[in-house]
Design a protein around this motif. Structure first.
Motif, mmCIF file in Angstrom:
data_model
loop_
_atom_site.group_PDB
_atom_site.id
_atom_site.type_symbol
_atom_site.label_atom_id
_atom_site.label_comp_id
_atom_site.label_asym_id
_atom_site.label_seq_id
_atom_site.Cartn_x
_atom_site.Cartn_y
_atom_site.Cartn_z
ATOM 1 N N THR A 8 0.825 -1.220 0.000
ATOM 2 C CA THR A 8 0.000 0.000 0.000
ATOM 3 C C THR A 8 0.854 1.262 0.000
ATOM 4 O O THR A 8 0.490 2.269 0.585
ATOM 5 C CB THR A 8 -0.952 0.006 1.215
ATOM 6 O OG1 THR A 8 -0.175 -0.027 2.422
ATOM 7 C CG2 THR A 8 -1.904 -1.172 1.186
ATOM 8 N N ALA A 13 -1.317 2.125 -3.264
ATOM 9 C CA ALA A 13 -2.445 2.967 -2.855
ATOM 10 C C ALA A 13 -3.104 3.609 -4.072
ATOM 11 O O ALA A 13 -4.334 3.711 -4.147
ATOM 12 C CB ALA A 13 -1.971 4.037 -1.873
ATOM 13 N N LEU A 39 -4.889 4.001 6.670
ATOM 14 C CA LEU A 39 -5.681 3.883 5.452
ATOM 15 C C LEU A 39 -7.144 3.568 5.765
ATOM 16 O O LEU A 39 -8.052 4.033 5.070
ATOM 17 C CB LEU A 39 -5.075 2.816 4.536
ATOM 18 C CG LEU A 39 -3.766 3.232 3.848
ATOM 19 C CD1 LEU A 39 -3.048 2.014 3.282
ATOM 20 C CD2 LEU A 39 -4.025 4.251 2.749
ATOM 21 N N ILE A 55 -9.054 8.168 -1.669
ATOM 22 C CA ILE A 55 -8.972 7.003 -0.776
ATOM 23 C C ILE A 55 -10.072 7.095 0.271
ATOM 24 O O ILE A 55 -10.816 6.120 0.526
ATOM 25 C CB ILE A 55 -7.588 6.935 -0.098
ATOM 26 C CG1 ILE A 55 -6.484 6.634 -1.126
ATOM 27 C CG2 ILE A 55 -7.590 5.900 1.029
ATOM 28 C CD1 ILE A 55 -6.399 5.224 -1.593
#
Length: 431
Positions: A8, A13, A39, A55
């Motif tokens: 990630t 990501a 995250l 995100i």
């Protein structure tokens, strides 16, 4: 299809975000519990404009999940992207330990057919190694495919590049894998290249090495421009209008850095040596880049004499603007040399931080550009942050002990700076 992203970091990501944005269910997997917890809260552990908002959007929607449970995650997903780091080893070769670990984890947890896609930048032939590592770790001989799908993301522009790619490259020998990847990327409108895995892997290295070559070529040309009293920026503008050349990566300065160009050029050179092919141009590209920062330092010495005891303001630490990445950053090489020559360094960067404060205890880290300029006898601009272009340099001059300005990114207008009373020098851009 549900998608698993192993790793990630910057690539992982961004890849997770783009598939979630395209409507797929995505899970990010990492062994770092701290990263995963951030995250899950919709927060990034690095700086990339616009990425954190997207995100967070997909975490809230439930389309984007994160976990540290590798065995369950691998078992529950049929499409797995490997997005782990491949840093350079001391000998210049790519370190594939994290790729191998991911492959072996997949093999052990496999419970049916899997499409494994290597997104990380890897040496030519790695797709074959990944297949072998998965097979060696399998508890049962399940079928699987391994494809190469290199990323072409610019740090600081990753969201733009991910959502509107200029090409999609797929390296696979499997018709099934090709169909699945075409489905995953079905919403994207850009050129496709479907080729052999080795070709896809080399396309990535060849692309980065060519861009690095353009940069080093312009940095060499800038030195000649200084001697000929020619402005390298005007030369670049004239060159860039030729569609065979294009305007990108023709900006002279302190050289390239970051996580991609240095290690990718190095790995391509090492690959060529293993096959007894001498890529002489790339040898010179690396040599030019490593020493480019010293060219500006030579100009500073010519103006200031010995740097010992001099107060130097360094503006910018990241290797480029809009990122906090300092890997192979020219500013770090500049700071190391200034400290070696016993200068006092005052540093400001709006985002990036020094890697190890104990190694840089003699550097004064400042919270504003003005604080960095206070009492300085020279300014070294090392990263072209927009903030520096927008600074009121007429007022800022009052903070300096001496108005000596060395622009390592050819960012500011030489005539305007001199009109304000600065001694101004850049790289091939003073005429």
């Amino acid at each position: 299809m549900n998608i698993l992203i192993i790793g990630t970091g910057y690539v992982g990501a961004t890849t997770a975000m783009v598939f979630a944005e395209s409507g797929w269910q995505v899970t990010g997997l990492d062994i770092d519990a701290g990263k995963i917890e951030r995250l899950r809260q919709g927060r990034l552990h690095f700086h990339e404009p616009g990425l954190e908002d997207l995100i967070a959007k997909h975490v809230r929607s439930g389309r984007l999940l994160f976990t540290t449970d590798s065995e369950t995650a691998i078992a529950d997903h049929d499409v797995i992207f490997i997005c782990v780091g491949t840093p350079s080893r001391p000998d210049g070769n790519a370190d594939l330990r994290y790729i191998r670990q991911a492959a072996e984890d997949i093999g052990r947890a496999m419970n049916g057919y899997k499409l494994v896609v290597t997104k990380s930048t890897v040496p030519v032939g790695t797709q074959e190694q990944v297949k072998a590592w998965i097979e060696s770790a399998q508890r049962q001989p399940y079928r699987f495919d391994v494809a190469s799908n290199p990323e072409f993301l610019r740090e600081g522009k990753a969201v733009e590049d991910a959502l509107r790619p200029d090409r999609i490259v797929i390296g696979t020998d499997s018709a099934r894998a090709t169909r699945q990847l075409r489905t995953l990327y079905g919403s994207f409108r850009c050129p496709w290249i479907v080729t052999k895995p080795r070709t896809a892997e080399l396309i990535k290295y060849a692309s980065n090495a060519f861009l690095a070559t353009k940069i080093s070529y312009m940095n060499e040309l800038a030195k000649l421009c200084d001697e000929l009293e020619v402005n390298v920026k005007e030369v670049a503008d004239g060159m860039g209008l030729d569609p065979r050349i294009g305007p990108s990566f023709l900006q002279a300065g302190l050289g390239y850095g970051g996580s991609c160009f240095p290690k990718d050029v190095s790995e391509l050179v090492m690959t060529s040596r293993k096959h007894e092919v001498n890529l002489r141009i790339l040898d010179q590209v690396m040599e030019v880049n490593q020493g480019q920062f010293a060219y500006l330092l030579d100009k500073a010495r010519a103006r200031l004499g010995s740097l010992a005891g001099k107060e130097i303001a360094v503006l910018g630490l990241a290797f480029k603007p809009d990122t906090d990445d300092i890997r192979e950053a020219p500013a770090l090489r500049m700071i190391d040399r200034l400290l070696l020559e016993q200068a006092s360094v005052r540093l400001y960067d709006p985002v990036a931080a020094l890697p190890d404060r104990s190694s840089y205890r003699d550097v004064t880290v400042c919270s504003t550009p003005e604080e960095a300029l206070l009492g300085a006898e020279a300014v070294m601009l090392c990263t072209e942050w927009t903030e520096f272009a927008e600074l009121d340099w007429a007022q800022a001059k009052a903070f300096l002990e001496q108005p000596n300005f060395f622009d390592g990114r050819n960012m500011l207008d030489a005539g305007r700076m001199r009109g304000m009373g600065y001694f101004y020098q850049s790289i091939g851009n003073d005429h």
